[in-house]
Design a protein around this motif. Sequence first.
Motif, PDB file in Angstrom:
ATOM      1  N   SER A 182       0.937  -1.389   0.274  1.00 24.78           N
ATOM      2  CA  SER A 182       0.211  -0.306   0.348  1.00 24.78           C
ATOM      3  C   SER A 182       0.673   0.852  -0.435  1.00 24.78           C
ATOM      4  CB  SER A 182      -0.334   0.317   1.119  1.00 24.78           C
ATOM      5  OG  SER A 182      -0.254   0.320   2.171  1.00 24.78           O
ATOM      6  N   GLY A 183       2.084   0.957   0.367  1.00 27.13           N
ATOM      7  CA  GLY A 183       2.712   2.033   0.094  1.00 27.13           C
ATOM      8  C   GLY A 183       3.244   2.330   0.993  1.00 27.13           C
ATOM      9  N   ASP A 184       3.078   2.129   2.507  1.00 27.12           N
ATOM     10  CA  ASP A 184       2.716   2.305   4.831  1.00 27.12           C
ATOM     11  C   ASP A 184       4.252   2.121   4.570  1.00 27.12           C
ATOM     12  OD1 ASP A 184       0.489   3.590   4.570  1.00 27.12           O
ATOM     13  OD2 ASP A 184      -0.494   1.985   5.113  1.00 27.12           O
ATOM     14  N   THR A 185       5.011   2.693   5.398  1.00 23.25           N
ATOM     15  CA  THR A 185       6.287   2.315   6.005  1.00 23.25           C
ATOM     16  C   THR A 185       5.774   1.132   7.250  1.00 23.25           C
ATOM     17  OG1 THR A 185       7.173   4.258   5.693  1.00 23.25           O
ATOM     18  CG2 THR A 185       8.412   3.116   6.820  1.00 23.25           C
ATOM     19  N   LEU A 186       6.218   0.360   6.503  1.00 25.49           N
ATOM     20  CA  LEU A 186       6.478  -1.334   7.816  1.00 25.49           C
ATOM     21  C   LEU A 186       7.767  -0.844   8.820  1.00 25.49           C
ATOM     22  CD1 LEU A 186       5.037  -3.133   5.287  1.00 25.49           C
ATOM     23  CD2 LEU A 186       3.120  -2.280   6.642  1.00 25.49           C
ATOM     24  N   GLY A 187       8.268  -0.499   8.301  1.00 24.48           N
ATOM     25  CA  GLY A 187      10.362  -0.871   9.277  1.00 24.48           C
ATOM     26  C   GLY A 187      10.987   0.120   9.486  1.00 24.48           C
ATOM     27  N   TYR A 188      12.115   0.324   9.532  1.00 22.03           N
ATOM     28  CA  TYR A 188      13.357   0.924   9.388  1.00 22.03           C
ATOM     29  C   TYR A 188      14.740   0.362   9.834  1.00 22.03           C
ATOM     30  CZ  TYR A 188      14.109   2.910  13.795  1.00 22.03           C
ATOM     31  OH  TYR A 188      13.651   3.124  15.049  1.00 22.03           O
ATOM     32  N   LYS A 189      15.541   0.804   9.209  1.00 25.23           N
ATOM     33  CA  LYS A 189      16.760   0.373   9.924  1.00 25.23           C
ATOM     34  C   LYS A 189      17.510   1.768   9.951  1.00 25.23           C
ATOM     35  CE  LYS A 189      18.450  -2.237   5.561  1.00 25.23           C
ATOM     36  NZ  LYS A 189      18.630  -3.559   5.385  1.00 25.23           N
ATOM     37  N   VAL A 190      18.668   2.412  10.226  1.00 22.50           N
ATOM     38  CA  VAL A 190      19.771   2.876  10.247  1.00 22.50           C
ATOM     39  C   VAL A 190      21.075   2.600  10.027  1.00 22.50           C
ATOM     40  CG1 VAL A 190      17.708   4.609  11.767  1.00 22.50           C
ATOM     41  CG2 VAL A 190      19.579   2.992  13.275  1.00 22.50           C
ATOM     42  N   ALA A 191      21.956   3.302  10.213  1.00 21.38           N
ATOM     43  CA  ALA A 191      23.723   2.948   9.659  1.00 21.38           C
ATOM     44  C   ALA A 191      24.007   4.269   9.623  1.00 21.38           C
ATOM     45  CB  ALA A 191      24.288   2.373   9.253  1.00 21.38           C
ATOM     46  N   LEU A 192      25.635   4.752  10.678  1.00 22.21           N
ATOM     47  CA  LEU A 192      26.316   5.859  10.645  1.00 22.21           C
ATOM     48  C   LEU A 192      26.384   5.573   9.511  1.00 22.21           C
ATOM     49  CD1 LEU A 192      27.793   5.649  14.553  1.00 22.21           C
ATOM     50  CD2 LEU A 192      26.013   7.492  13.262  1.00 22.21           C
ATOM     51  N   PRO A 193      27.223   6.812   8.692  1.00 26.02           N
ATOM     52  CA  PRO A 193      28.559   6.920   7.062  1.00 26.02           C
ATOM     53  C   PRO A 193      29.341   6.954   7.818  1.00 26.02           C
ATOM     54  CG  PRO A 193      26.770   8.335   7.955  1.00 26.02           C
ATOM     55  CD  PRO A 193      26.750   8.197   8.387  1.00 26.02           C
ATOM     56  N   GLY A 194      30.033   5.376   6.711  1.00 24.55           N
ATOM     57  CA  GLY A 194      31.622   5.142   7.116  1.00 24.55           C
ATOM     58  C   GLY A 194      31.622   3.949   7.842  1.00 24.55           C
ATOM     59  N   ASP A 195      30.684   3.258   8.026  1.00 26.35           N
ATOM     60  CA  ASP A 195      30.632   2.454   9.701  1.00 26.35           C
ATOM     61  C   ASP A 195      30.526   0.681   8.760  1.00 26.35           C
ATOM     62  OD1 ASP A 195      30.673   1.084  11.784  1.00 26.35           O
ATOM     63  OD2 ASP A 195      29.377   0.438  12.226  1.00 26.35           O
ATOM     64  N   THR A 196      31.079   0.114   8.426  1.00 25.02           N
ATOM     65  CA  THR A 196      31.159  -0.499   7.633  1.00 25.02           C
ATOM     66  C   THR A 196      32.326  -2.040   7.996  1.00 25.02           C
ATOM     67  OG1 THR A 196      33.500   0.004   6.534  1.00 25.02           O
ATOM     68  CG2 THR A 196      31.502   0.525   4.906  1.00 25.02           C
ATOM     69  N   ASN A 197      31.330  -3.427   7.143  1.00 20.90           N
ATOM     70  CA  ASN A 197      32.110  -4.291   7.936  1.00 20.90           C
ATOM     71  C   ASN A 197      33.342  -4.442   8.075  1.00 20.90           C
ATOM     72  OD1 ASN A 197      31.654  -5.703   5.443  1.00 20.90           O
ATOM     73  ND2 ASN A 197      29.528  -6.788   6.980  1.00 20.90           N
ATOM     74  N   ALA A 198      34.104  -5.812   7.061  1.00 20.86           N
ATOM     75  CA  ALA A 198      35.487  -6.332   7.488  1.00 20.86           C
ATOM     76  C   ALA A 198      35.108  -6.310   5.709  1.00 20.86           C
ATOM     77  CB  ALA A 198      35.622  -7.635   7.609  1.00 20.86           C
ATOM     78  N   SER A 199      33.541  -6.978   4.813  1.00 22.51           N
ATOM     79  CA  SER A 199      34.188  -6.996   3.483  1.00 22.51           C
ATOM     80  C   SER A 199      33.228  -5.214   2.831  1.00 22.51           C
ATOM     81  CB  SER A 199      32.604  -7.752   3.234  1.00 22.51           C
ATOM     82  OG  SER A 199      33.205  -9.210   3.473  1.00 22.51           O
ATOM     83  N   GLY A 200      33.476  -4.608   3.505  1.00 24.23           N
ATOM     84  CA  GLY A 200      32.881  -2.833   3.039  1.00 24.23           C
ATOM     85  C   GLY A 200      32.109  -2.809   3.030  1.00 24.23           C
ATOM     86  N   GLU A 201      31.185  -3.965   3.371  1.00 20.48           N
ATOM     87  CA  GLU A 201      29.285  -3.280   3.158  1.00 20.48           C
ATOM     88  C   GLU A 201      28.914  -2.817   4.859  1.00 20.48           C
ATOM     89  OE1 GLU A 201      28.399  -7.642   3.805  1.00 20.48           O
ATOM     90  OE2 GLU A 201      28.235  -7.549   1.502  1.00 20.48           O
ATOM     91  N   GLN A 202      27.728  -1.519   4.918  1.00 29.86           N
ATOM     92  CA  GLN A 202      27.613  -0.617   5.832  1.00 29.86           C
ATOM     93  C   GLN A 202      26.677  -1.511   6.305  1.00 29.86           C
ATOM     94  OE1 GLN A 202      25.396   2.436   4.156  1.00 29.86           O
ATOM     95  NE2 GLN A 202      25.529   4.188   5.838  1.00 29.86           N
ATOM     96  N   ILE A 203      26.786  -1.385   8.071  1.00 34.54           N
ATOM     97  CA  ILE A 203      26.430  -2.030   9.044  1.00 34.54           C
ATOM     98  C   ILE A 203      25.216  -1.000   9.687  1.00 34.54           C
ATOM     99  CG2 ILE A 203      26.846  -3.175  11.316  1.00 34.54           C
ATOM    100  CD1 ILE A 203      29.684  -2.937  10.743  1.00 34.54           C
ATOM    101  N   TRP A 204      23.938  -1.976   9.325  1.00 32.93           N
ATOM    102  CA  TRP A 204      22.778  -1.651   9.400  1.00 32.93           C
ATOM    103  C   TRP A 204      22.017  -1.979  10.956  1.00 32.93           C
ATOM    104  CZ3 TRP A 204      20.265   2.215   6.403  1.00 32.93           C
ATOM    105  CH2 TRP A 204      21.029   2.370   5.635  1.00 32.93           C
ATOM    106  N   PHE A 205      21.523  -1.626  11.445  1.00 32.45           N
ATOM    107  CA  PHE A 205      20.817  -1.692  12.400  1.00 32.45           C
ATOM    108  C   PHE A 205      19.383  -1.622  12.051  1.00 32.45           C
ATOM    109  CE2 PHE A 205      24.666  -0.721  13.796  1.00 32.45           C
ATOM    110  CZ  PHE A 205      25.568  -1.444  15.007  1.00 32.45           C
ATOM    111  N   ALA A 206      18.234  -2.382  12.832  1.00 32.94           N
ATOM    112  CA  ALA A 206      16.867  -2.285  12.577  1.00 32.94           C
ATOM    113  C   ALA A 206      16.315  -1.122  14.150  1.00 32.94           C
ATOM    114  CB  ALA A 206      16.655  -3.120  12.652  1.00 32.94           C
ATOM    115  N   GLY A 207      15.833  -0.846  13.914  1.00 31.26           N
ATOM    116  CA  GLY A 207      15.450  -0.013  15.270  1.00 31.26           C
ATOM    117  C   GLY A 207      14.662  -0.824  16.245  1.00 31.26           C
ATOM    118  N   ARG A 208      14.399  -2.051  16.636  1.00 26.43           N
ATOM    119  CA  ARG A 208      13.919  -2.763  17.938  1.00 26.43           C
ATOM    120  C   ARG A 208      15.385  -3.448  18.355  1.00 26.43           C
ATOM    121  NH1 ARG A 208      14.393  -8.072  15.737  1.00 26.43           N
ATOM    122  NH2 ARG A 208      14.067  -8.099  13.567  1.00 26.43           N
TER     123      ARG A 208
END
Length: 580
Positions: free
Chosen positions: A235-261
Amino acid sequence: MYPRVHKRHSRVVGLLHYLYGPGKTAEAHTDPHIVASFDDFTPDPGRDPTVTPGRLARILDVPVKQAGDRAPNRHVWHLSIRAAPEDRHLTDDEWAHIARRVLAATGIDPHGDQNGCRWVAVRHADDHIHIAATLVNADLTPVHPYRDGTKAQTECRRIEKELGLRRIAPGDGTAAKPATAPEVHKAQRAQRTTTPRDELRTRVRTAIAYAADPPTFLRALRDLGVDVHTREGPSGDTLGYKVALPGDTNASGEQIWFAGRTLAPDLSWPRILERLTTPTRRAEAPAGRPDLAATDPWDRTAAHLDQLAPFLQETDGTGTSGSRVPDPVVAGHIAAVGHLLDALPPATAPIAGTDRRALAAAAKAYERASRSRIKAAHRQADALRSTVRELAHHATGTGDGALADIVASSILVVVAISRWYAARDLGQQARAAARTAEHLRAAYRTIAPPALARLTPDSPSPDTTARYADHARTVLGPRADTITTDPAWPALTAALHHAAGQGHPPLQLLHQAVAQRELDTADNPTEVLTWRIQRLARQIPYNPRTAAARTRTSRHTRPATTTPPALTRATARDTTHHSR
């Protein structure tokens, strides 16, 4: 004691190499050795140089190898138990007893008869042990621990009582997930003072304080330098979100995201939506409380805090009206106080001399106190929350005096919140609120003195000061001596004199300030009255005719008598000058 169930692994030898190794830089391992094991005859690499961690691992893995495909993929169970800093030194025998009790409670070795899982308890520091177990019983049946963390906590609470150790408040499952050891070590290597998880938790909570609806919440996150990704439904409604700090990556260079919960239970998208409601229309102020309708959100916030404190004051949850205040209503206001504390550090940036670090520490400490198992009725706190939103978007035009007023009122409120939680056996929240009060006191000690010092030179003549002392005795009775001998008394008289110049009868104003709420729990009642009088005086427009009359009165006032005049007579004297 603090038990912690760690992430499960598939190789016990790796865990044993860590337990018997040198340890990390921040915590070196000293004299690693076994204090207890599943059969009490397990060879110890810490005591026998011919025994290696690999040999010990093979002993623990025997049932796993025999079970074959029936063994869990991640069959290595790891629990650490740390003593509180205040606890006495525990012997190896005491740690062995603790390990067996916890293993029985969690179902890893329920009977201690070698028919359970194989395990060892290793001690490599004075204040904690590690337990490594393989999750296959002697009869080759796999073990799947259920709620093992909760069971370990419960058993440790019993052990604390029996051994005379510090009684840790039991958890209720609402605490935020702490940063993991790898996250802490990564932050240390990057020379960061906080981990990305903790930093994101702080920024998300700040964004909630600034936001009135979901779009402004997401926009506030981006304004705070957070990368945001949302998940939408068909429907286009937001069901969830996740956040990350710019430049915070893992060993593979992928950005690390955290779900709000994963940051905190109350930062999931559904829980945030419960609070992001349209601001309610500002209600008219009740008689005697013009500050509740103040145009300045800083004054209005302090007034709401003064109004909130009384029905938190009594630990049974009864308000000043004598009617029972439902716990969900109180919980909603407790959460709204958290929004205020989250908003203060960035909102006070324009105010010179503010100890924003102490305010940030108060907000961080209160995070644990802001939620419990009591479901919060957030809509009941709409008035305070909408006022906090206005405060967050408007730098104070009244300077550090308004900030000191809010911080002083916040101290009274969080102390009452701590007692409210303690009466409900919510020890973790009660202690968190008490720590918050200490941080707020530290901030207040840097904010209040400059504001008081700027008032003191404007204190009135000795005759007028004596008349104000009479007013204090009339309103406060025997407690007036404490007020008039306090170092902040000159600042209080200056606030009264300035208010009188704007057309306020000083006696009525003092009576109104005292009546707002009790002063017994205030750290400094004189300073609290000073801020209240300033706040109330700002709510009535300047009256030139009344100001001129009061100026003439202050020049020709009679010397104060030693006997305080009656309230009605003093009021009549003030109102006579007011009507000229």
